[in-house]
Design an enzyme around this catalytic site. Structure first.
Site, PDB file in Angstrom:
ATOM      1  CG  ASP A  57     -14.895  -0.578   3.871  1.00  0.00           C
ATOM      2  OD1 ASP A  57     -14.524  -1.698   3.501  1.00  0.00           O
ATOM      3  OD2 ASP A  57     -14.412   0.011   4.859  1.00  0.00           O
ATOM      4  CG  HIS A  70     -11.957  -1.605   7.189  1.00  0.00           C
ATOM      5  ND1 HIS A  70     -12.488  -1.564   5.929  1.00  0.00           N
ATOM      6  CD2 HIS A  70     -10.760  -2.229   7.071  1.00  0.00           C
ATOM      7  CE1 HIS A  70     -11.647  -2.134   5.080  1.00  0.00           C
ATOM      8  NE2 HIS A  70     -10.586  -2.559   5.758  1.00  0.00           N
ATOM      9  N   GLY A  72      -3.792   0.826   8.385  1.00  0.00           N
ATOM     10  CA  GLY A  72      -3.446  -0.524   8.833  1.00  0.00           C
ATOM     11  C   GLY A  72      -4.532  -1.132   9.703  1.00  0.00           C
ATOM     12  NE  ARG A 132     -12.652  -3.109  -1.184  1.00  0.00           N
ATOM     13  CZ  ARG A 132     -11.951  -3.675  -0.213  1.00  0.00           C
ATOM     14  NH1 ARG A 132     -12.486  -3.800   1.011  1.00  0.00           N
ATOM     15  NH2 ARG A 132     -10.723  -4.119  -0.436  1.00  0.00           N
ATOM     16  CB  ILE A 183      -0.953   0.003   1.206  1.00  0.00           C
ATOM     17  CG1 ILE A 183      -1.934  -1.168   1.118  1.00  0.00           C
ATOM     18  CG2 ILE A 183      -1.730   1.317   1.270  1.00  0.00           C
ATOM     19  CD1 ILE A 183      -2.814  -1.343   2.340  1.00  0.00           C
TER      20      ILE A 183
END
Length: 344
Positions: free
Chosen positions: A176, A204, A147, A179, A34
Site C-alpha cells: 500500500d 490492509h 496472506g 502504491r 506471489i
C-alpha cells in the site's frame, strides 16, 4: 541443522559472502503466484545480500506437487547464492531453523463468503504455523505475513508463537505504501525516489488511510502541492482499492507487486531505513497513537539496528484521527471474531 546467521550478523555483514552462515528462509504458499514471483528474487541475493540462501517451501499436499516444479526451475537458474531447497507440508519441518519467514499462503475469500468465515478459515492455517515458529524457528526469526487478511492473520501467528517477541511478527502494508508513492509521483511528475515520509495507517483493507500529511518532495512539504479534492476523492480511495482495480483489469490479484513489496519490507528491516525517512509497517501496537495495545495495525516505522520502531510525536488532526480510528475499529472487529472462535 545448518549453522544460522543472526540478524545482527546479517545487518553488519550482508555484503560479504560467507558460506559458513547461510540464511534459512521459509516461504509458505510457495507454489502460488506471489510465492513464484518472490522465490527467484530471494535466490538472487536481493534481500539478504551476498549470503547463501536456503529455501524451505511450505505447502499443502496438493501444492507440494507444484512446488517441486518450482524447485526444479530454481535449480535450473544456477543462482550462485542459492543453497538447498526443500519442500515440506509439515510446519514443524518447514520452519525449522528459519531466520526469516514469508507467510504467503492463505485461503482466498470465496463468492458469498462472510468475512468472519474467512477469518476463521485462515485462523486454522496461521495458528499451527505460529505454534511451529515458536517451537522450531531460529530465535532471531523475522516473520512477514502477506496472506490476507494479513493484519489479523499476523495477530493469530503472534498469539501462538510462544517465545517470539511481538515486533518480530509483522504484516505487509509496504505494498500500500508503494502504491501510494506511485500515485503521488505520477500526479506531481516526479520520481518515487524524490518522495519521503509517506504513511499508511491501519488495516490492509479498503479502510486503510494512506496519509500525505508528512509527505515530502525532495525534502520540501508536499501537502501544498496536492489539492485536497484529489487527495480525498481520488488518491485515498484509489490506493485503498488498488488491489480490486488490478483484479478487474488483469483478471487476477496482485502478485509481482506484492512480492516486490515483501522484498522491500524484509530488506529494509535488515538494512535500516534511509535517513530522514520511514516506511509503513503493520505490527503489534504498543499503544502508540491510541491504537489498542497488541492490535496489528500499520504505522510509520523506522528500522534501527535491525528492529522496527514506530515513529513517535506526529501531530494528528481530527480528520486524521477519525480515519485512523475507522480502520482500527475494523481491525478490532476482526480480532474479536477470531477471539470468539478461540483462535487467539
Amino acid at each position: 541443522m545448518n549453522q544460522q546467521v543472526t540478524n545482527q550478523q546479517l545487518a553488519n555483514n550482508g555484503s560479504t559472502l560467507n558460506d559458513s552462515f547461510p540464511v534459512t528462509v521459509t516461504v509458505t504458499g510457495a507454489a502460488g503466484q506471489i510465492g513464484y514471483s518472490l522465490l527467484f528474487r530471494l535466490a538472487t541475493g536481493e534481500v539478504f545480500g551476498q549470503r547463501k540462501v536456503n529455501l524451505r517451501l511450505l505447502e499443502t499436499e496438493e501444492g507440494a506437487k507444484v512446488a517441486k516444479g518450482v524447485a526444479m526451475e530454481l535449480a535450473d537458474c544456477a543462482f550462485p547464492l542459492l543453497g538447498e531447497v526443500t519442500i515440506s507440508t509439515d510446519p514443524a519441518e518447514g520452519f525449522k531453523g528459519a531466520n526469516a519467514a514469508f507467510l504467503v499462503g492463505a485461503k482466498p475469500r470465496q463468492k458469498g463468503e462472510e468475512r468472519s468465515d474467512l477469518l476463521q478459515a485462515n485462523g486454522k492455517i496461521f495458528a499451527p504455523q505460529g505454534k511451529a515458529i515458536g517451537e522450531v524457528a531460529a530465535d532471531d526469526i523475522r516473520v512477514l505475513v502477506v496472506g490476507n487478511p494479513a493484519n489479523t492473520n499476523a495477530a493469530i501467528v503472534a498469539a501462538h508463537a510462544q517465545g517470539v517477541a511481538p515486533k518480530q511478527i509483522t504484516a505487509l502494508t509496504r505494498l500500500d505504501h508503494n502504491r501510494a508513492l506511485a500515485q503521488v509521483a505520477e500526479k506531481l511528475d516526479v520520481a518515487v525516489t524524490d518522495l519521503t515520509n509517506m504513511t499508511v495507517w491501519g488495516n490492509h483493507s479498503a479502510t486503510q488511510f494512506p496519509d500525505v500529511t508528512e509527505l515530502k518532495v525532495k525534502g520540501e512539504p508536499a501537502e501544498d502541492k496536492l489539492d485536497d479534492q484529489w487527495v480525498n476523492d481520488e488518491f485515498i480511495p484509489r490506493v485503498a482499492k488498488r488491489g480490486a482495480e488490478i483484479i478487474e483489469v488483469r483478471g487476477r490479484s496482485s502478485a509481482a507487486s506484492a512480492a516486490s513489496a515483501a522484498c522491500d519490507h524484509m530488506r529494509t528491516w535488515i538494512n535500516g531505513t534511509a535517513e530522514n525517512d520511514w516506511v509503513s509497517v503493520a505490527l503489534p501496537s504498543d499503544g502508540s497513537y491510541g491504537v489498542p495495545e497488541g492490535l496489528v495495525s500499520s504505522f510509520p516505522c523506522r528500522s534501527v539496528d535491525g528492529q522496527w520502531e514506530i515513529v513517535q510525536g506526529l501531530e494528528l488532526s481530527d480528520d486524521q484521527r477519525d480515519r485512523i480510528n475507522n480502520s482500527v475499529a475494523e481491525l478490532q472487529e476482526e480480532l474479536d471474531a477470531v477471539k470468539s472462535a478461540g483462535l487467539v
